[in-house]
Design a protein around this motif. Structure first.
Motif, mmCIF file in Angstrom:
data_model
loop_
_atom_site.group_PDB
_atom_site.id
_atom_site.type_symbol
_atom_site.label_atom_id
_atom_site.label_comp_id
_atom_site.label_asym_id
_atom_site.label_seq_id
_atom_site.Cartn_x
_atom_site.Cartn_y
_atom_site.Cartn_z
ATOM 1 N N ASP A 142 51.069 41.275 33.996
ATOM 2 C CA ASP A 142 51.068 42.657 33.532
ATOM 3 C C ASP A 142 52.236 42.854 32.579
ATOM 4 O O ASP A 142 53.021 41.927 32.340
ATOM 5 N N LYS A 143 52.374 44.053 32.018
ATOM 6 C CA LYS A 143 53.388 44.283 30.988
ATOM 7 C C LYS A 143 54.815 44.202 31.524
ATOM 8 O O LYS A 143 55.772 44.119 30.753
ATOM 9 N N ASP A 144 54.959 44.205 32.850
ATOM 10 C CA ASP A 144 56.286 44.069 33.462
ATOM 11 C C ASP A 144 56.609 42.637 33.853
ATOM 12 O O ASP A 144 57.634 42.366 34.473
ATOM 13 N N GLY A 145 55.713 41.707 33.497
ATOM 14 C CA GLY A 145 55.967 40.305 33.769
ATOM 15 C C GLY A 145 55.527 39.824 35.131
ATOM 16 O O GLY A 145 55.808 38.684 35.519
ATOM 17 N N ARG A 146 54.815 40.666 35.856
ATOM 18 C CA ARG A 146 54.352 40.291 37.198
ATOM 19 C C ARG A 146 53.020 39.557 37.100
ATOM 20 O O ARG A 146 52.129 39.965 36.360
ATOM 21 N N VAL A 147 52.877 38.468 37.876
ATOM 22 C CA VAL A 147 51.617 37.729 37.889
ATOM 23 C C VAL A 147 50.560 38.560 38.604
ATOM 24 O O VAL A 147 50.728 38.949 39.759
ATOM 25 N N VAL A 148 49.459 38.844 37.905
ATOM 26 C CA VAL A 148 48.358 39.619 38.490
ATOM 27 C C VAL A 148 47.106 38.759 38.651
ATOM 28 O O VAL A 148 46.102 39.219 39.189
ATOM 29 N N LEU A 149 47.164 37.530 38.189
ATOM 30 C CA LEU A 149 46.025 36.626 38.326
ATOM 31 C C LEU A 149 45.732 36.389 39.796
ATOM 32 O O LEU A 149 46.630 36.078 40.583
ATOM 33 N N GLY A 150 44.475 36.558 40.184
ATOM 34 C CA GLY A 150 44.077 36.345 41.568
ATOM 35 C C GLY A 150 44.161 37.569 42.439
ATOM 36 O O GLY A 150 43.766 37.525 43.616
ATOM 37 N N GLU A 151 44.656 38.676 41.907
ATOM 38 C CA GLU A 151 44.741 39.898 42.706
ATOM 39 C C GLU A 151 43.348 40.471 42.955
ATOM 40 O O GLU A 151 42.435 40.302 42.133
ATOM 41 N N PRO A 152 43.163 41.172 44.073
ATOM 42 C CA PRO A 152 41.854 41.753 44.386
ATOM 43 C C PRO A 152 41.405 42.733 43.304
ATOM 44 O O PRO A 152 42.221 43.408 42.679
ATOM 45 N N GLY A 153 40.118 42.814 43.083
ATOM 46 C CA GLY A 153 39.559 43.727 42.095
ATOM 47 C C GLY A 153 38.168 43.277 41.701
ATOM 48 O O GLY A 153 37.751 42.142 41.970
ATOM 49 N N LYS A 154 37.445 44.174 41.040
ATOM 50 C CA LYS A 154 36.059 43.888 40.668
ATOM 51 C C LYS A 154 35.949 42.698 39.708
ATOM 52 O O LYS A 154 34.949 41.978 39.712
ATOM 53 N N LEU A 155 36.978 42.504 38.890
ATOM 54 C CA LEU A 155 36.926 41.445 37.884
ATOM 55 C C LEU A 155 37.693 40.189 38.297
ATOM 56 O O LEU A 155 37.898 39.299 37.488
ATOM 57 N N ARG A 156 38.120 40.141 39.545
ATOM 58 C CA ARG A 156 38.968 39.039 39.995
ATOM 59 C C ARG A 156 38.348 37.670 39.694
ATOM 60 O O ARG A 156 38.990 36.817 39.051
#
Length: 357
Positions: free
Chosen positions: A148-162
């Motif tokens: 995300d724009k704050d540098g946090r890894v969001v890959l693999g997080e729950p969500g419809k497009l995961r």
């Protein structure tokens, strides 16, 4: 234009009267820098897909950190080859396929949003992905969907497009590894582009002498400095501290902006050292390499004084000044290399269409 005239005069006054043989310098450059870093990048790129599989299977703090670490290694390894803008890296548009940048108009982000909105399954297949826009298939694209724009890894997080995003990320990683492997293999091929430089005049009409060949290598180093200053740093500075745009530093979204700049400049320095021009310099010009390496050291000191991530630290006035001084340091490096060193070696000086002076 004034600097171009100045450099041309230096070439006339400082250059030796007889033609130099640069065969050893070409061989040193290829064997001691280009081939090892190309192979190193390929090896690092190969490790991206497995860590993506792991974080997508179970997105824990540990697997996110492992992905972020491997991605950072890939970015740093890419930085060390990114300025080799000739031969294998430019063939088949490989450089842009590895990382589409600069991208000041956000082309990649717009195209990726469209892919996600349409759930374009061809983006999850590495073979099909390579035929899409270069903006959506490299390390810069992976950064946009994995952080995300704050540098946090969001890959693999729950969500419809995961699952879709994980598949897309895996396809990017496989594609990057494929392209990186092609670059390394092309440089290793004894009958490939390296032979154009090692045996000038045999195949390439533009590389007829060892001087032509070393100018290809040398000019890429100067161009790399121009890009580091004009494309990687200056846009981030804006018109002043209040208008700074740290997001314009390459790979800053993932927190790798400073590391990328450091690896890019370190790579140029190591490539210059590998060429080993010192034996060709007369006593009058023996001071030039040490002066250049001193400035490279200053550049690294300036970067080390800025705490990552750059998107946060650039808000500090002192850090802004450090980055501003860095542009002056890189400019000084370019002037010394394109002027004094090129003149002492009777080289062209490294000017091309990227240089605005």
């Amino acid at each position: 234009m004034r600097f171009l005239i100045y450099a041309a005069c230096l070439c006339i006054m400082a250059g030796p009267a007889t033609a130099q043989d640069f065969s050893a310098n070409i061989k040193n450059s290829i064997e001691d820098y280009i081939r090892p870093v190309a192979e190193g990048f390929a090896g690092t790129a190969d490790e991206l897909a497995p860590v993506i599989d792991t974080v997508c299977r179970d997105a824990t703090a540990e697997t996110r950190a492992a992905f972020a670490s491997q991605y950072a290694e890939a970015v740093a390894a890419f930085a060390r080859i990114s300025f080799l803008r000739y031969g294998p890296l430019l063939e088949e548009d490989r450089l842009n396929r590895l990382a589409f940048m600069p991208d000041p108009r956000g082309i990649a982000q717009r195209q990726i949003r469209k892919i996600l909105a349409q759930k374009d399954v061809t983006a999850t297949d590495a073979v099909a992905l390579k035929d899409k826009s270069v903006a959506v298939q490299g390390l810069a694209a992976l950064q946009l969907i994995a952080f995300d724009k704050d540098g946090r890894v969001v890959l693999g997080e729950p969500g419809k497009l995961r699952e879709f995003i994980c598949g897309y990320a895996k396809a990017i990683a496989v594609n990057v590894a494929q392209v990186a492997g092609e670059v390394a293999a092309a440089w290793e091929d004894p009958d490939g582009y390296s032979s154009d430089l090692l045996m000038p005049g045999t195949r390439n009409d533009h590389v007829r002498t060892s001087k032509d060949a070393i100018e290809v290598i040398f000019n890429a180093l100067v161009t790399g400095l121009i890009i580091a200053k004009d494309q990687d740093v200056l846009p981030a500075l804006g018109k002043g501290p209040d208008s700074a745009k740290a997001n314009r530093v390459p790979f800053s979204r993932s927190g790798n902006g400073l590391a990328y700049l450091g690896a890019e400049l370190k790579g140029i320095e190591e490539a210059l050292r590998a060429a080993d021009f010192e034996p060709l310099l007369s006593e009058d010009y023996a001071w030039i390499p040490d002066s250049i390496y001193f400035e490279f050291g200053n550049a690294q000191t300036l970067l080390a004084g800025i705490a990552p991530p750059i998107r946060q630290s650039l808000e500090d006035g002192d850090n802004y000044q450090r980055l501003k001084v860095l542009t002056l340091t890189v400019n000084s490096l370019r002037d010394t290399m394109a002027g004094e060193l090129a003149g002492a070696l009777s080289l062209s000086g490294g000017f091309n269409a990227l240089d605005g002076d």
